[in-house]
Design a protein around this motif. Structure first.
Motif, mmCIF file in Angstrom:
data_model
loop_
_atom_site.group_PDB
_atom_site.id
_atom_site.type_symbol
_atom_site.label_atom_id
_atom_site.label_comp_id
_atom_site.label_asym_id
_atom_site.label_seq_id
_atom_site.Cartn_x
_atom_site.Cartn_y
_atom_site.Cartn_z
ATOM 1 N N VAL A 174 1.166 -1.224 0.339
ATOM 2 C CA VAL A 174 0.431 0.193 -0.076
ATOM 3 C C VAL A 174 1.231 1.023 -0.131
ATOM 4 O O VAL A 174 0.015 2.044 -0.046
ATOM 5 C CB VAL A 174 -0.920 0.162 0.863
ATOM 6 C CG1 VAL A 174 -0.370 0.407 2.648
ATOM 7 C CG2 VAL A 174 -2.385 0.534 0.844
ATOM 8 N N ARG A 175 2.166 1.354 0.486
ATOM 9 C CA ARG A 175 3.132 2.084 0.308
ATOM 10 C C ARG A 175 3.036 3.228 -0.919
ATOM 11 O O ARG A 175 3.231 4.261 -1.257
ATOM 12 C CB ARG A 175 4.579 1.993 0.941
ATOM 13 C CG ARG A 175 5.366 0.771 0.098
ATOM 14 C CD ARG A 175 6.403 0.687 0.222
ATOM 15 N NE ARG A 175 7.239 -0.291 -0.156
ATOM 16 C CZ ARG A 175 8.875 -0.947 -1.422
ATOM 17 N NH1 ARG A 175 9.196 0.868 -0.547
ATOM 18 N NH2 ARG A 175 8.589 -1.738 -1.582
ATOM 19 N N HIS A 176 2.660 2.035 -1.860
ATOM 20 C CA HIS A 176 3.429 2.877 -3.338
ATOM 21 C C HIS A 176 1.722 3.414 -3.527
ATOM 22 O O HIS A 176 2.393 4.596 -4.734
ATOM 23 C CB HIS A 176 3.224 1.529 -4.284
ATOM 24 C CG HIS A 176 4.400 0.599 -3.851
ATOM 25 N ND1 HIS A 176 5.166 1.211 -3.996
ATOM 26 C CD2 HIS A 176 4.400 -0.638 -3.463
ATOM 27 C CE1 HIS A 176 6.105 0.319 -4.493
ATOM 28 N NE2 HIS A 176 5.689 -1.214 -4.098
ATOM 29 N N ALA A 188 -0.033 3.023 4.974
ATOM 30 C CA ALA A 188 1.160 2.328 5.393
ATOM 31 C C ALA A 188 1.735 2.270 6.072
ATOM 32 O O ALA A 188 1.799 1.256 7.365
ATOM 33 C CB ALA A 188 1.980 1.904 3.930
ATOM 34 N N ARG A 189 2.105 4.182 6.758
ATOM 35 C CA ARG A 189 2.617 3.610 7.963
ATOM 36 C C ARG A 189 1.387 3.299 9.492
ATOM 37 O O ARG A 189 2.148 3.190 9.955
ATOM 38 C CB ARG A 189 3.307 5.388 8.043
ATOM 39 C CG ARG A 189 3.948 5.925 7.628
ATOM 40 C CD ARG A 189 5.031 7.104 7.648
ATOM 41 N NE ARG A 189 3.729 8.413 7.964
ATOM 42 C CZ ARG A 189 3.884 8.773 6.618
ATOM 43 N NH1 ARG A 189 3.977 8.684 5.625
ATOM 44 N NH2 ARG A 189 2.723 9.632 6.516
ATOM 45 N N GLU A 190 0.028 3.874 9.170
ATOM 46 C CA GLU A 190 -0.417 3.217 9.595
ATOM 47 C C GLU A 190 -0.394 1.929 10.172
ATOM 48 O O GLU A 190 -0.647 1.445 11.909
ATOM 49 C CB GLU A 190 -1.837 3.778 9.177
ATOM 50 C CG GLU A 190 -3.100 3.774 10.849
ATOM 51 C CD GLU A 190 -4.674 5.021 10.901
ATOM 52 O OE1 GLU A 190 -5.488 4.250 11.093
ATOM 53 O OE2 GLU A 190 -4.597 4.980 9.466
ATOM 54 N N GLN A 191 -0.585 0.984 9.195
ATOM 55 C CA GLN A 191 -0.255 -0.418 9.499
ATOM 56 C C GLN A 191 0.558 -0.922 10.321
ATOM 57 O O GLN A 191 0.359 -1.461 11.459
ATOM 58 C CB GLN A 191 0.095 -1.332 7.989
ATOM 59 C CG GLN A 191 -1.501 -0.533 6.903
ATOM 60 C CD GLN A 191 -3.545 -0.740 7.658
ATOM 61 O OE1 GLN A 191 -3.732 -1.862 8.459
ATOM 62 N NE2 GLN A 191 -3.286 0.911 7.615
ATOM 63 N N LEU A 192 2.106 -0.154 10.003
ATOM 64 C CA LEU A 192 3.001 -0.286 11.198
ATOM 65 C C LEU A 192 2.655 -0.430 12.771
ATOM 66 O O LEU A 192 2.806 -0.765 13.786
ATOM 67 C CB LEU A 192 4.513 0.066 10.267
ATOM 68 C CG LEU A 192 5.016 -0.361 9.325
ATOM 69 C CD1 LEU A 192 6.531 0.082 8.800
ATOM 70 C CD2 LEU A 192 4.591 -2.012 9.251
ATOM 71 N N GLU A 193 2.499 1.122 12.770
ATOM 72 C CA GLU A 193 2.154 1.834 13.785
ATOM 73 C C GLU A 193 1.349 1.089 14.359
ATOM 74 O O GLU A 193 1.815 0.952 16.032
ATOM 75 C CB GLU A 193 1.849 3.692 13.491
ATOM 76 C CG GLU A 193 1.462 4.307 15.129
ATOM 77 C CD GLU A 193 1.008 5.688 14.664
ATOM 78 O OE1 GLU A 193 0.602 6.235 15.349
ATOM 79 O OE2 GLU A 193 1.554 5.901 13.690
ATOM 80 N N ILE A 194 -0.088 0.016 14.303
ATOM 81 C CA ILE A 194 -0.540 -0.602 14.756
ATOM 82 C C ILE A 194 0.062 -1.491 15.217
ATOM 83 O O ILE A 194 -0.431 -2.021 16.521
ATOM 84 C CB ILE A 194 -1.950 -0.789 14.139
ATOM 85 C CG1 ILE A 194 -3.033 0.304 13.592
ATOM 86 C CG2 ILE A 194 -3.527 -1.541 15.043
ATOM 87 C CD1 ILE A 194 -4.126 0.281 13.035
ATOM 88 N N VAL A 216 8.862 0.962 3.537
ATOM 89 C CA VAL A 216 7.526 2.217 3.559
ATOM 90 C C VAL A 216 8.333 3.781 3.678
ATOM 91 O O VAL A 216 7.858 4.571 3.315
ATOM 92 C CB VAL A 216 7.065 2.449 5.226
ATOM 93 C CG1 VAL A 216 5.788 3.495 5.249
ATOM 94 C CG2 VAL A 216 6.262 1.217 4.731
ATOM 95 N N LEU A 217 9.723 3.471 4.547
ATOM 96 C CA LEU A 217 10.308 4.943 4.266
ATOM 97 C C LEU A 217 11.119 5.377 3.288
ATOM 98 O O LEU A 217 11.448 6.334 3.142
ATOM 99 C CB LEU A 217 11.506 4.670 5.584
ATOM 100 C CG LEU A 217 10.439 4.769 7.125
ATOM 101 C CD1 LEU A 217 11.754 4.140 7.967
ATOM 102 C CD2 LEU A 217 10.161 6.153 7.132
#
Length: 576
Positions: free
Chosen positions: A244-246, A252-258, A322-323
């Protein structure tokens, strides 16, 4: 409607791909000439989440209007369009896609969403018989209601699955739903022409699988599937974020944050974050699963002692990817601190025999629950885990150098070296492959976990070449539709049984990355091409595929999140 939305609509059959809306828990499926409606709930099967067993639109003569064309923003009744004709038409221009967005003249009604918990049904703009149409709703208790369609009605679905019906502005609902999907598809990544249609469908899958987690402040989680997997699994979140980062780096960041938000006191990340809490230890499992641990028969599997449940350490890998798309230094530093604590936990909390190499204390923590490497006693030391740990320590060192240079990265590089030395001890020179051990006993099954050390990119040349040869060997992993999760020549191989033979998009993608890291760039590209061809041939991003036919395995979930996300990631790579 965008071209991507029209392309995605070609795959919305209301069987493998239900009608739904980002953030919604409502799912609409085909049922005969009509529809049925369910909610999507954590750890509940669809049959337990029935809202309407039937939803049909009936004309003045009492005839049911058949369900026609389905697009992301609406379902039509009447005016059935031949999708086979659309798919066989060689005209691919924008004018053809625009035509798909128009209602046929004989469409009489449409269904859409008024909001995430409310369906709207109304007459089509050209219908002249709106006052003669009736909506029939069949409830799970056997009762049935009829409502005149008029200018439109709304079906509100409460948290307890109860239903209320009231008049509503159907045109406004259609417009609002169209805006939601237009905004989503405007972000769909651009890929080469032969991958556009499936990329559009996979982008729909990711949007369709967004749910809200109100307990987390309306956090948006892209779940593996609204059909059966309604939660944010740690591993799934990594693969989904990479895809989804693309198009939406913030999401995308929200998925990792959760995934990183709820570490245990010792730093271990939970297996699942869901609307009712987290799944972090075996105490959170039902009794039947605890009984499975008891049968495994090892001391660490004693059900009276909670076993940590997590997922393989690919957190830093996903964070770095993602970054790459959109930098966020402050956020990166905050997340990196949690990743480091998780990585340290593997060595302090999951090195169960204290030999320096962490083990899986439960099959769930591997992500490959049904792999034959877990047929022996627990805990299991596995070459994939060793490879992930090596890769993660190196990723951490690189991220520290970029985002927190005052912190010394040398200990992470040193630990990666030490872990790789232990990983190489799993190499069985006589058999020519890496072996897992369960409770200290060698597990002889020839599985895909034995190829994962390619991810280190630093194996001795003879070992790397042996793994590359295994990838190409048609008797082992070199099958027509990709890499089976158990070698075709192994007694444990099954073309249909979950992690015992079927092809998974995520394992293919990881091995492709390992091949590239190990110096086999062209072979990596071939595997990526083979994987996107598999998804197209199989009809969509299913959970896993039969390696002999390239079709969905019988028990695999459809419209599966990480398969969709990784198809997109591979399509973007292959389009450069």
């Amino acid at each position: 409607m965008t071209d991507a939305a029209a392309l995605a609509g070609r795959h919305l059959d209301l069987v493998s791909a239900p009608f739904t809306l980002p953030r919604s828990r409502v799912l609409v499926f085909r049922e005969g000439d009509g529809l049925r409606v369910h909610t999507s709930e954590y750890e509940r099967r669809l049959v337990e989440c029935r809202v309407l067993d039937g939803l049909t639109v009936v004309d003045a003569a009492g005839q049911v209007l058949p369900v026609g064309e389905v697009l992301p923003g609406r379902v039509t009744f009447g005016g059935v369009r031949s999708l086979s004709e659309e798919r066989s038409d060689e005209t691919k221009g924008a004018h053809r896609l625009a035509a798909l967005a128009q209602e046929p003249d004989d469409v009489e009604a449409t269904l859409t969403f008024a909001d995430p918990s409310t369906l709207s049904i109304g007459p089509s703009s050209g219908a002249g018989t709106r006052d003669l149409l009736t909506v029939r709703l069949e409830l799970p208790d056997g009762s049935a209601w009829r409502y005149p369609l008029g200018d439109g009605i709304r079906i509100r679905i409460a948290a307890d699955r109860s239903v209320t019906v009231e008049p509503g502005d159907h045109e406004a609902a259609l417009a609002a739903t169209a805006r939601v999907w237009d905004d989503w598809f405007a972000r769909c990544p651009v890929v080469r022409d032969d991958l556009r249609e499936m990329t559009a469908f996979c982008w729909w899958v990711l949007g369709a699988n967004i749910v809200e987690l109100p307990a987390l402040g309306d956090a948006r989680a892209i779940v593996p599937s609204k059909i059966g997997y309604v939660g944010l699994w740690q591993w799934d979140a990594y693969f989904i974020a990479v895809g989804v980062r693309h198009g939406d780096p913030e999401l995308a960041r929200e998925q990792l944050e959760i995934a990183f938000r709820f570490p245990q006191p010792d730093g271990q990340l939970p297996d699942v974050v869901h609307e009712e809490g987290v799944l972090a230890t075996s105490d959170d499992l039902p009794e039947s699963d605890r009984a499975t641990l008891r049968r495994a028969g090892s001391q660490i599997a004693d059900p009276s002692s909670p076993v940590p449940l997590t997922k393989p350490p690919l957190a830093a890998w996903a964070l770095r990817k993602v970054l790459e798309v959109e930098d966020a230094p402050e956020w990166a530093r905050e997340q990196l601190a949690r990743v480091i604590r998780s990585q340290d936990w593997w060595f302090t909390g999951s090195d169960l025999d204290h030999d320096g190499m962490p083990e899986y204390g439960h099959p769930y923590s591997s992500g490959l629950d049904d792999s034959p490497i877990f047929d022996g006693p627990l805990p299991t030391a596995a070459p994939d885990l060793g490879a992930y740990l090596v890769r993660q320590d190196r990723e951490i060192a690189e991220l520290l150098a970029r985002y927190a240079p005052p912190i010394d990265a040398a200990p992470f590089r040193a630990r990666a070296v030490a872990t790789q030395e232990l990983l190489l001890k799993m190499w069985d020179a006589e058999r020519g492959r890496f072996l897992a051990t369960g409770g200290g006993e060698a597990q002889l099954s020839d599985t895909i976990v034995g190829l994962m050390p390619l991810l280190t990119g630093s194996l001795p040349a003879p070992i790397a070449e042996a793994l590359r040869a295994a990838v190409d060997d048609p008797g082992r992993f070199g099958l027509e539709w990709g890499l089976p999760t158990v070698a075709a020549s192994d007694p444990d191989f099954s073309s249909e049984r979950m992690w015992r033979g079927p092809v998974w998009v995520n394992t293919n993608a990881l091995i492709a990355e390992g091949l590239e890291a190990s110096g086999y760039a062209e072979r990596a590209r071939e595997l990526r091409e083979q994987t996107v061809a598999l998804v197209i041939h199989g009809g969509g991003p299913h959970e896993y595929f039969n390696p002999r036919t390239g079709q969905k395995a019988r028990t695999a979930t459809t419209a599966f999140g990480w398969s969709a996300a990784l198809f997109i990631d591979l399509a973007v790579q292959l389009s450069r």
